[in-house]
Each structure stands twice: as structure tokens, then as C-alpha cells.
Design an enzyme around this catalytic site. Structure first.
Site, PDB file in Angstrom:
ATOM      1  N   CYS A  62      -6.350   1.135   5.165  1.00  0.00           N
ATOM      2  CA  CYS A  62      -6.838  -0.148   5.669  1.00  0.00           C
ATOM      3  C   CYS A  62      -6.367  -0.296   7.123  1.00  0.00           C
ATOM      4  O   CYS A  62      -5.468   0.437   7.572  1.00  0.00           O
ATOM      5  CB  CYS A  62      -6.309  -1.286   4.798  1.00  0.00           C
ATOM      6  SG  CYS A  62      -4.553  -1.680   5.044  1.00  0.00           S
ATOM      7  N   GLU A 103       0.677   3.989   1.751  1.00  0.00           N
ATOM      8  CA  GLU A 103       1.081   4.445   3.085  1.00  0.00           C
ATOM      9  C   GLU A 103       2.286   3.657   3.573  1.00  0.00           C
ATOM     10  O   GLU A 103       3.247   4.217   4.112  1.00  0.00           O
ATOM     11  CB  GLU A 103      -0.060   4.284   4.097  1.00  0.00           C
ATOM     12  CG  GLU A 103      -1.380   4.895   3.678  1.00  0.00           C
ATOM     13  CD  GLU A 103      -2.297   3.908   2.976  1.00  0.00           C
ATOM     14  OE1 GLU A 103      -1.934   3.372   1.896  1.00  0.00           O
ATOM     15  OE2 GLU A 103      -3.401   3.666   3.487  1.00  0.00           O
ATOM     16  N   CYS A 140      -2.496  -0.684   7.483  1.00  0.00           N
ATOM     17  CA  CYS A 140      -1.778   0.573   7.281  1.00  0.00           C
ATOM     18  C   CYS A 140      -2.028   1.534   8.433  1.00  0.00           C
ATOM     19  O   CYS A 140      -1.122   2.257   8.850  1.00  0.00           O
ATOM     20  CB  CYS A 140      -2.172   1.219   5.952  1.00  0.00           C
ATOM     21  SG  CYS A 140      -1.437   0.378   4.529  1.00  0.00           S
ATOM     22  N   HIS A 189       0.814  -1.205   0.000  1.00  0.00           N
ATOM     23  CA  HIS A 189       0.000   0.000   0.000  1.00  0.00           C
ATOM     24  C   HIS A 189       0.855   1.267   0.000  1.00  0.00           C
ATOM     25  O   HIS A 189       1.997   1.265   0.465  1.00  0.00           O
ATOM     26  CB  HIS A 189      -0.954  -0.007   1.188  1.00  0.00           C
ATOM     27  CG  HIS A 189      -2.036  -1.025   1.051  1.00  0.00           C
ATOM     28  ND1 HIS A 189      -3.046  -1.169   1.959  1.00  0.00           N
ATOM     29  CD2 HIS A 189      -2.287  -1.949   0.081  1.00  0.00           C
ATOM     30  CE1 HIS A 189      -3.864  -2.131   1.573  1.00  0.00           C
ATOM     31  NE2 HIS A 189      -3.408  -2.624   0.445  1.00  0.00           N
TER      32      HIS A 189
END
Length: 162
Positions: free
Chosen positions: A122, A87, A125, A85
Site C-alpha cells: 500500500c 512490510e 508501506c 501490514h
């Protein structure tokens, strides 16, 4: 993307969210493109976008997303997703010393039409963001100026109580 018109100036927040959007367009994900920017003391210290680990096969190259094929929605099937991801990628480029007290800016884009997707980290993250000492997370909500949500990192949804 928020742009200036005439003598108007884009706000700092929209500027950082624009940066995140630019990085989202580097994403190798077919389902949703995300970009993240970490800023501390008005200095960009890291960026990231979602995509396969460096040097690994990605969905852009194969032309197929296993989550799309199975009609999975946001939050479902992350174990079969090839992407790291945005992040997480931004955080991986920093030390905790750099991230403590910093802010993270996150923008999501729909690949089909380039429209803004309401960004949200999410739970995994969110845990990483909290652990890194990030202060606030700015989430772009639309293409409109000043249309973002600010969430203190410690208030992110970091687990599902199911």
C-alpha cells in the site's frame, strides 16, 4: 509455494518468496494474508506478517473483518483495519542500518483457497520501505516458479495523486 522437482533447485528469489508465503499463513487477517521477508547480503534479517498489534484483539479471534462486512476492496478503509501490514512488521524489527541496501520479498495469499494474490505494498508501506533504504521489492505473482515482479523501492506507488 514453489517446490523443487527431481534434481531441480528452487531459485534464491523463489526461496525468499516461499519464506514470505510461510509467514503469510501466520496472518490474523480474514481478507488477505501477507508475509514479508527482508534479506541483505543473502541473509534473512527480518520477517513479518499482517495482523493486529501484539496482544490486541484480531479478526481471526472475532471471526469478522470490518472491511469485508462493508465490501471494501484493496486500498479502501485502512483506518478501520486492525492489522499492521507485513512490510511494516518486518521493518519494525530492524534498524535503518540493517535495511539500507536490503531487499524485501512480499507474498499475498487469499484465505479462502490459499491461492497467491498479486502482492503490492500500500502507499503507506511503500513510504516506509523507501524511508528504510530498501533497494528492491520482489512481489510474487502466482504459484509458478520465477513468476515475480521486481520493483526498485523508489519506484513504488507511495502516494495517490488524486
Amino acid at each position: 509455494m514453489v517446490i523443487s522437482k527431481g534434481k531441480d533447485r528452487v531459485s534464491k528469489t523463489d526461496t525468499y518468496l516461499n519464506c514470505a508465503e510461510v509467514f503469510a499463513y501466520r496472518s490474523t487477517c480474514l481478507k488477505r494474508k501477507y508475509g514479508a521477508v527482508i534479506v541483505k547480503n543473502d541473509v534473512v534479517i527480518s520477517t513479518g506478517y499482517n495482523g493486529s498489534p501484539r496482544g490486541m484483539e484480531n479478526c481471526c479471534d472475532t471471526g469478522e473483518c470490518p472491511r469485508i462486512v462493508r465490501n471494501m476492496h484493496q486500498g479502501d478503509g485502512y483506518a478501520m483495519c486492525k492489522a499492521v501490514h507485513a512490510e511494516a512488521n518486518a521493518l519494525l524489527n530492524c534498524s535503518r542500518e540493517q535495511t539500507v541496501g536490503a531487499d524485501l520479498y512480499l507474498t499475498g495469499v487469499n484465505p479462502e483457497d490459499g491461492s497467491v494474490h498479486k502482492a503490492k505494498p500500500c502507499p503507506l508501506c511503500a513510504r516506509h520501505i523507501i524511508q528504510a533504504g530498501i533497494r528492491n521489492v520482489y512481489l510474487r505473482q502466482s504459484d509458478n516458479a520465477n513468476d515475480f515482479t521486481v520493483i526498485p523501492a523508489t519506484e513504488l506507488e507511495w502516494y495517490k495523486a488524486e
